[in-house]
Enzyme design. Sequence first.
Site, PDB file in Angstrom:
ATOM      1  N   TRP A  59     -13.349 -32.520  10.410  1.00 49.28           N
ATOM      2  CA  TRP A  59     -12.732 -33.643  11.118  1.00 49.28           C
ATOM      3  C   TRP A  59     -11.239 -33.778  10.844  1.00 49.28           C
ATOM      4  CZ3 TRP A  59     -16.933 -37.957  10.079  1.00 49.28           C
ATOM      5  CH2 TRP A  59     -18.062 -37.668  10.858  1.00 49.28           C
ATOM      6  N   LYS A  60     -10.730 -33.034   9.894  1.00 50.90           N
ATOM      7  CA  LYS A  60      -9.317 -33.152   9.532  1.00 50.90           C
ATOM      8  C   LYS A  60      -8.973 -34.626   9.253  1.00 50.90           C
ATOM      9  CE  LYS A  60      -8.560 -29.136  12.392  1.00 50.90           C
ATOM     10  NZ  LYS A  60      -7.636 -28.310  13.119  1.00 50.90           N
ATOM     11  N   GLU A  89      -3.991 -24.882   7.986  1.00 50.48           N
ATOM     12  CA  GLU A  89      -3.090 -26.042   7.969  1.00 50.48           C
ATOM     13  C   GLU A  89      -2.612 -26.321   6.553  1.00 50.48           C
ATOM     14  OE1 GLU A  89      -5.654 -28.709  10.108  1.00 50.48           O
ATOM     15  OE2 GLU A  89      -5.365 -27.497  11.905  1.00 50.48           O
ATOM     16  N   GLU A 120     -10.343 -17.804  11.029  1.00 51.78           N
ATOM     17  CA  GLU A 120      -9.746 -18.718  11.997  1.00 51.78           C
ATOM     18  C   GLU A 120      -8.355 -18.218  12.377  1.00 51.78           C
ATOM     19  OE1 GLU A 120     -11.620 -22.871  11.630  1.00 51.78           O
ATOM     20  OE2 GLU A 120      -9.983 -22.766  10.213  1.00 51.78           O
ATOM     21  N   GLY A 125      -6.949 -25.430  17.636  1.00 50.77           N
ATOM     22  CA  GLY A 125      -6.446 -26.618  18.334  1.00 50.77           C
ATOM     23  C   GLY A 125      -5.604 -26.314  19.551  1.00 50.77           C
ATOM     24  N   SER A 162     -10.944 -23.335  18.464  1.00 44.36           N
ATOM     25  CA  SER A 162     -11.309 -23.829  19.792  1.00 44.36           C
ATOM     26  C   SER A 162     -12.748 -23.480  20.179  1.00 44.36           C
ATOM     27  CB  SER A 162     -10.302 -23.337  20.843  1.00 44.36           C
ATOM     28  OG  SER A 162      -9.008 -23.812  20.525  1.00 44.36           O
ATOM     29  N   GLY A 208     -13.096 -27.833  14.807  1.00 43.44           N
ATOM     30  CA  GLY A 208     -12.214 -28.980  14.656  1.00 43.44           C
ATOM     31  C   GLY A 208     -12.420 -29.962  15.804  1.00 43.44           C
ATOM     32  N   GLY A 209     -11.591 -29.854  16.836  1.00 41.70           N
ATOM     33  CA  GLY A 209     -11.557 -30.831  17.926  1.00 41.70           C
ATOM     34  C   GLY A 209     -12.925 -31.167  18.515  1.00 41.70           C
TER      35      GLY A 209
HETATM   36  C1  PEP Z   1     -10.270 -25.903  12.555  1.00 40.67           C
HETATM   37  O1  PEP Z   1      -9.479 -26.761  12.276  1.00 40.67           O
HETATM   38  O2  PEP Z   1     -10.880 -25.369  11.619  1.00 40.67           O
HETATM   39  C2  PEP Z   1     -10.468 -25.550  13.947  1.00 40.67           C
HETATM   40  C3  PEP Z   1     -11.034 -24.429  14.216  1.00 40.67           C
HETATM   41  O3  PEP Z   1      -9.998 -26.440  14.903  1.00 40.67           O
HETATM   42  P1  PEP Z   1     -10.278 -26.375  16.500  1.00 40.67           P
HETATM   43  O4  PEP Z   1     -11.765 -26.193  16.668  1.00 40.67           O
HETATM   44  O5  PEP Z   1      -9.803 -27.700  17.019  1.00 40.67           O
HETATM   45  O6  PEP Z   1      -9.515 -25.218  17.039  1.00 40.67           O
END
Ligand code: PEP
Length: 256
Positions: free
Chosen positions: A16-17, A103, A173, A179, A218, A239-240
């Site tokens: 969820w960041k 990040e 990743e 994102g 994503s 993430g999102g």
């Molecule tokens: C993540 O932050 O680990 C990630 C993969 O984000 P997203 O799915 O939004 O690209």
Amino acid sequence: MTTSENARKPILAANWKMHKTVQESVDFVTALLPLVEGAQGVDIVIAPPFTALERVGTALAGSAVQLAAQNVNPEEKGAFTGEVAPSMLEDVGCRLAIVGHSERRALFGESSEFVARKTAALLERSIQAIVCVGETLAEREADRAFSVIEEQLKGSLALVPDDRGGELVIAYEPVWAIGTGKTATPDMAQEMHAFIRAQLGKRFPSDADSIRIQYGGSVKPDNVRDLMSRADIDGALVGGASLDPQSFAQIALFEA
Ligand code: PEP
């Protein structure tokens, strides 16, 4: 598919960041649990912000969904303002923790050496580390993706005892896919996952086949199944699309 591939239980994790208050986090869990009730053959993991860990842990009690932290400090206690120790994660019931997210590497200057210390500290507490690696777009365009991943793996896993590789989860990743709405194609992801497994094979010869490698970048309900169909893609770090319970449930139940 080999026996060892079959043995790798898919692991779908929500990162969820810096999103969701405590109440929003609990509301998410209340909405998610009925949607994934009875899900078998997958590990479902939620990594809320630190502030919501305890309440989310309580809300998850009795379910099969596992609690994870988004970060950890390798020290056990002391003058480290703002940091959280492995024992504190254990205290609130975390079974896993994400380390080395791009990040944190890019925005907070974390090196693979520091990630290695975190990974080792989690192993001490029997908290499973989700160790993230990923190349930037510039590195991929310069044909350096494989060497960057090799270096990050080598550095981040440097302090893992030789006989404990099987306790790790790796998340590949690509930074350019996080994102951004851009996803590595399943073929691109599989190529890198196979490369990662080969690197793990050098370091942990008897465990490499059982280490789960997640893809992140994503991932959404409409691309997860295709990604998960590849031989070396054993899960997703999301993430999102993990911020909405319906969307994350669809990802977690990709096989249904
Ligand atoms: C993540 O932050 O680990 C990630 C993969 O984000 P997203 O799915 O939004 O690209």
